[in-house]
Design a protein around this motif. Sequence first.
Motif, PDB file in Angstrom:
ATOM      1  N   VAL A   1       0.510   3.227 -11.773  1.00 53.88           N
ATOM      2  CA  VAL A   1      -0.104   2.220 -10.720  1.00 53.88           C
ATOM      3  C   VAL A   1      -0.690   0.798 -11.098  1.00 53.88           C
ATOM      4  CG1 VAL A   1      -2.020   2.185  -8.915  1.00 53.88           C
ATOM      5  CG2 VAL A   1      -1.092   4.349  -9.467  1.00 53.88           C
ATOM      6  N   GLU A   2      -0.977   0.884 -12.331  1.00 52.19           N
ATOM      7  CA  GLU A   2      -1.331  -0.589 -12.719  1.00 52.19           C
ATOM      8  C   GLU A   2      -0.254  -1.422 -12.948  1.00 52.19           C
ATOM      9  OE1 GLU A   2      -3.769  -2.588 -16.671  1.00 52.19           O
ATOM     10  OE2 GLU A   2      -3.609  -0.278 -16.412  1.00 52.19           O
ATOM     11  N   ARG A   3       0.838  -0.654 -13.595  1.00 55.59           N
ATOM     12  CA  ARG A   3       2.055  -1.321 -13.909  1.00 55.59           C
ATOM     13  C   ARG A   3       2.841  -1.739 -12.273  1.00 55.59           C
ATOM     14  NH1 ARG A   3       4.557   2.639 -16.236  1.00 55.59           N
ATOM     15  NH2 ARG A   3       3.590   1.928 -18.122  1.00 55.59           N
TER      16      ARG A   3
ATOM     17  N   ARG B   1      11.933   1.177  -7.244  1.00 56.78           N
ATOM     18  CA  ARG B   1      12.074   1.751  -8.689  1.00 56.78           C
ATOM     19  C   ARG B   1      10.615   1.497  -9.220  1.00 56.78           C
ATOM     20  NH1 ARG B   1      13.438  -2.350 -13.631  1.00 56.78           N
ATOM     21  NH2 ARG B   1      13.631  -0.713 -15.287  1.00 56.78           N
ATOM     22  N   CYS B   2      10.153   2.617  -9.939  1.00 56.49           N
ATOM     23  CA  CYS B   2       8.792   2.729 -10.656  1.00 56.49           C
ATOM     24  C   CYS B   2       8.762   3.294 -12.014  1.00 56.49           C
ATOM     25  CB  CYS B   2       7.820   3.753  -9.825  1.00 56.49           C
ATOM     26  SG  CYS B   2       7.574   3.415  -8.222  1.00 56.49           S
ATOM     27  N   PRO B   3       9.050   2.139 -12.760  1.00 61.51           N
ATOM     28  CA  PRO B   3       9.268   2.373 -14.258  1.00 61.51           C
ATOM     29  C   PRO B   3       8.205   2.946 -15.004  1.00 61.51           C
ATOM     30  CG  PRO B   3       8.778  -0.098 -14.050  1.00 61.51           C
ATOM     31  CD  PRO B   3       8.660   0.809 -12.423  1.00 61.51           C
ATOM     32  N   MET B   4       8.303   4.221 -15.674  1.00 61.24           N
ATOM     33  CA  MET B   4       7.388   4.906 -16.460  1.00 61.24           C
ATOM     34  C   MET B   4       7.656   5.014 -17.923  1.00 61.24           C
ATOM     35  SD  MET B   4       6.594   8.177 -14.077  1.00 61.24           S
ATOM     36  CE  MET B   4       4.941   8.570 -14.818  1.00 61.24           C
ATOM     37  N   TYR B   5       8.370   3.830 -18.424  1.00 66.38           N
ATOM     38  CA  TYR B   5       8.837   3.612 -19.793  1.00 66.38           C
ATOM     39  C   TYR B   5       7.705   3.753 -20.737  1.00 66.38           C
ATOM     40  CZ  TYR B   5      12.917   1.474 -17.815  1.00 66.38           C
ATOM     41  OH  TYR B   5      14.342   1.474 -17.143  1.00 66.38           O
ATOM     42  N   GLY B   6       7.892   4.719 -21.731  1.00 65.88           N
ATOM     43  CA  GLY B   6       6.539   4.936 -22.658  1.00 65.88           C
ATOM     44  C   GLY B   6       5.402   5.609 -22.394  1.00 65.88           C
TER      45      GLY B   6
ATOM     46  N   GLN C   1       2.252   9.195 -10.676  1.00 69.58           N
ATOM     47  CA  GLN C   1       1.375   9.163 -12.040  1.00 69.58           C
ATOM     48  C   GLN C   1       0.549  10.396 -12.165  1.00 69.58           C
ATOM     49  OE1 GLN C   1      -0.906   5.397 -13.070  1.00 69.58           O
ATOM     50  NE2 GLN C   1      -2.868   6.627 -12.170  1.00 69.58           N
ATOM     51  N   ASN C   2       0.240  11.121 -11.038  1.00 68.94           N
ATOM     52  CA  ASN C   2      -0.841  12.242 -11.188  1.00 68.94           C
ATOM     53  C   ASN C   2       0.046  13.278 -11.971  1.00 68.94           C
ATOM     54  OD1 ASN C   2      -2.761  11.185  -9.777  1.00 68.94           O
ATOM     55  ND2 ASN C   2      -2.165  12.165  -7.936  1.00 68.94           N
ATOM     56  N   GLY C   3       1.284  13.236 -12.095  1.00 65.34           N
ATOM     57  CA  GLY C   3       2.247  14.115 -12.493  1.00 65.34           C
ATOM     58  C   GLY C   3       2.571  13.959 -14.181  1.00 65.34           C
ATOM     59  N   ALA C   4       1.840  12.746 -14.824  1.00 67.49           N
ATOM     60  CA  ALA C   4       2.032  12.298 -15.999  1.00 67.49           C
ATOM     61  C   ALA C   4       0.682  11.966 -16.549  1.00 67.49           C
ATOM     62  CB  ALA C   4       2.990  10.898 -16.122  1.00 67.49           C
ATOM     63  N   THR C   5       0.287  12.529 -17.738  1.00 64.06           N
ATOM     64  CA  THR C   5      -0.947  12.342 -18.266  1.00 64.06           C
ATOM     65  C   THR C   5      -1.141  10.907 -18.987  1.00 64.06           C
ATOM     66  OG1 THR C   5      -0.389  13.471 -20.204  1.00 64.06           O
ATOM     67  CG2 THR C   5      -1.591  14.838 -18.725  1.00 64.06           C
TER      68      THR C   5
ATOM     69  N   GLU D   1       0.839  -1.255   0.074  1.00 68.62           N
ATOM     70  CA  GLU D   1       0.068   0.006  -0.097  1.00 68.62           C
ATOM     71  C   GLU D   1       0.839   1.271   0.103  1.00 68.62           C
ATOM     72  OE1 GLU D   1      -3.908  -1.788   2.449  1.00 68.62           O
ATOM     73  OE2 GLU D   1      -2.250  -1.096   3.416  1.00 68.62           O
ATOM     74  N   ALA D   2       1.919   1.217   0.669  1.00 66.77           N
ATOM     75  CA  ALA D   2       2.905   2.263   0.836  1.00 66.77           C
ATOM     76  C   ALA D   2       3.637   2.576  -0.619  1.00 66.77           C
ATOM     77  CB  ALA D   2       4.034   2.056   1.869  1.00 66.77           C
ATOM     78  N   VAL D   3       3.856   1.623  -1.316  1.00 70.08           N
ATOM     79  CA  VAL D   3       4.468   1.709  -2.754  1.00 70.08           C
ATOM     80  C   VAL D   3       3.416   2.333  -3.589  1.00 70.08           C
ATOM     81  CG1 VAL D   3       5.289   0.643  -4.719  1.00 70.08           C
ATOM     82  CG2 VAL D   3       6.028   0.042  -2.490  1.00 70.08           C
ATOM     83  N   ILE D   4       2.291   1.805  -3.698  1.00 68.32           N
ATOM     84  CA  ILE D   4       1.095   2.200  -4.430  1.00 68.32           C
ATOM     85  C   ILE D   4       0.743   3.585  -4.024  1.00 68.32           C
ATOM     86  CG2 ILE D   4      -1.216   1.810  -5.314  1.00 68.32           C
ATOM     87  CD1 ILE D   4       0.659  -0.429  -6.374  1.00 68.32           C
ATOM     88  N   ALA D   5       0.865   3.944  -2.887  1.00 64.75           N
ATOM     89  CA  ALA D   5       0.389   5.375  -2.506  1.00 64.75           C
ATOM     90  C   ALA D   5       1.644   6.429  -3.297  1.00 64.75           C
ATOM     91  CB  ALA D   5       0.560   5.605  -1.170  1.00 64.75           C
ATOM     92  N   GLY D   6       2.780   5.972  -3.057  1.00 65.06           N
ATOM     93  CA  GLY D   6       3.776   6.724  -3.782  1.00 65.06           C
ATOM     94  C   GLY D   6       3.793   6.692  -5.366  1.00 65.06           C
ATOM     95  N   ALA D   7       3.433   5.538  -5.789  1.00 67.67           N
ATOM     96  CA  ALA D   7       3.209   5.577  -7.472  1.00 67.67           C
ATOM     97  C   ALA D   7       2.188   6.369  -8.050  1.00 67.67           C
ATOM     98  CB  ALA D   7       2.987   4.054  -7.747  1.00 67.67           C
ATOM     99  N   LEU D   8       0.867   6.522  -7.038  1.00 71.25           N
ATOM    100  CA  LEU D   8      -0.039   7.175  -7.305  1.00 71.25           C
ATOM    101  C   LEU D   8       0.278   8.658  -7.706  1.00 71.25           C
ATOM    102  CD1 LEU D   8      -3.086   7.403  -7.746  1.00 71.25           C
ATOM    103  CD2 LEU D   8      -3.430   7.659  -5.211  1.00 71.25           C
ATOM    104  N   VAL D   9       1.025   9.176  -6.687  1.00 71.07           N
ATOM    105  CA  VAL D   9       1.442  10.433  -6.621  1.00 71.07           C
ATOM    106  C   VAL D   9       2.449  10.656  -7.875  1.00 71.07           C
ATOM    107  CG1 VAL D   9       2.698  12.524  -5.383  1.00 71.07           C
ATOM    108  CG2 VAL D   9       1.187  10.931  -4.239  1.00 71.07           C
TER     109      VAL D   9
END
Length: 703
Positions: free
Chosen positions: A600-602, A625-630, A591-595, A581-589
């Motif tokens: 989060v799903e990844r 590590r939270c990859p945002m490739y592509g 993700q909000n900076g990228a349209t 839940e901590a990791v997903i919470a960070g990923a959610l924030v």
Amino acid sequence: MAKTKEGIVVRANLNGRQRNELHDLSKAVDGILVADMMSKYKISRRSVYYDIEKIHQWLSSEGLGHISVVNQVISADGISWSQLGRFFGEHSSTHFSLEERRALTAVLIVLSIDPVTIASLMDYFGVSRNTTIADIRELRTELCPRGLDLESSPTGGYSVKGDEITLRKYIWLKLQELAASGRATDVKRHLQVTLTKATNNDIDYYELCRSLIKQYESDLQTRCFLDSAGLEGMMIQVSWLRGLAGHWVEMGREEQLTLMGTASFRSVQMSAEKLKRVGIILPSEEVLYITSLLLGIKTADFMAHSEEDHYISNLTERLIANFERVGCLTFVNKGYVHEQLTHHIRPLYYRQKYGISAHNPLTNDIQKMYPMTYEFTRRAATLSGMGQLSDDELAYLTVYLSSDLDNKMLEQGDTSATKVLVIGASNMSTATLVKEQLVDAVGIQFDFDYEEPEKLKRWTLDSYALVLTLVQLPPDISGENIVSITPFLSDDNRQQIYGVLRRNRIISRYASLIDGIIKIVSNSLPEHDATILESDKLHFELFRFFDERDRGLMGPPVIQSQGSCILPDTIAVSEGSTWKEAVIAGALVLQNGATSSRLVERMENIIRSRRLLYYRPEKDVVVVRCPMYGDEGAHVAAQVVVSPDGVRFPDGEIARVVICIATINRYSHWGTLYALYEWLSVPDHVAELEESSPVGLNRGGKR
């Protein structure tokens, strides 16, 4: 009494076990059950009866009484125990326990020139045929898992076949067992007798071995802290004996070269020449083996070469995996990296094994040219259980771990500070106009490339410091270094360009130094005149004065919200939250900076598949590590998540601070990561994060 064939009268002696059995009878008023005697001495019923017969014959010959067996009870009759006690005080004998007998059986078989047979073992230990066969059967069972075979022949007796180094390590274990029970003298005596027969020269071979060690100590101006029982000295004699019999230790080429380059080898080589005078002619393989002993080889570490090979391969894999964790990246060609790194890990392992130091003349250059890779390598080596390696060893590993990384982009970020790509310039006039405005805006002379949008390849864009596009790009072509512009750069265009270039590590590495200069100047100016110093253009103008080759100017990294991409707002998860839940919470924030991001799903998929890359730089901190490739609008950023009661990660340890770092390729996040590790290494900084007042989140990750 007994007579030999020559008629010489000799006194029959009891062995140690028989003496102990007789001593037990002296304390047993009602006798001793045969079964109890079997259990105590771990021998067969036949051996017990054999001992009783020998004791009875000996007592009769000495006129001291006799013993008998009635209804499975051993009893004594008419024995003068006081006279027997005085007699025992005048005579000595040897008794071997079950463990001692079996350990010494193995040593006798391996280190005897004369055939070792069941009959000779029965005579040596004073046991029955059944007991000896049971010992042989147990020895064969013990050798089999080590890849060693116990063979026998009518004329040659028993012998052990298999890998020689495995056999030596097995003998080392047996010597340790015998020394622990006070039986090292028996082995020492056997080695002396056997070497005398092998060389036909009756000298003290243990003292000869000690002389070799003293010469070694003199040559190297050192001391060999040998075992108090002299086991290392005995292993040198084992080497002599096995070498004379044609059994040699075969080392790999890397280990041979490592040993041959030492002063230790040269000393042993000189001693080997002197040994020829007493009939000990050793092959070069045994000279290397003795060198390894004197260098302090841990002979029981691995029982076979295959185990050592497996360990080196696993160590290489661990180092690669941990470098990926520390650097938050994935090697594209991991097989190639493994192959290249193995060539170095093996000699490094041998240097560590024998305590040999390495010298790398390029260490200082590597530390200055590749500070981030060097630091990540150091952390990965520690994480892999390699201990505190020297700077020279770490510099070598840095080079090998960089073998799959783009040399041009390595340590310069994923972009080059000298190249800019302009996309969609309709003519050369437009291209020249953009070029002149950019140079005027940042004060840097770039190398310019020009390309049409239909010819673009996404993976080529990462090799540029900046990509300026005058046209709308396809949705699948995006990147942190791309800026959409007009032919006449607007203020917004300039601000975006400054932001991209500030993140370029060749430029940002001087950020702290430039900011320091500006601060000094601002302190000398009136407040109303200091505003001019805050311009981005001045920042880049100052950058031009720094020599690209002078890497010594790079100051310590400083964590800043703008420079290192650390998001300013720390967030918190509620008590009782899990690490997921901590990791997903960070990923959610993030993700909000990228349209249109699917971060989060990844991350949920990565967590389910157990492919999460995370690293614990400090006790209470985990970097994920939270990859945002592509992803459209993908960017490098780090989000700090705080848990008041801590979350337990898969490594079993608690983390109160979870830092989720978004990556868009293999390198672009390294500047942020490097600065982050440096900042976290200060204990007060970790405490600051734990005690901060973050924005709260609920279990669902919503603010």
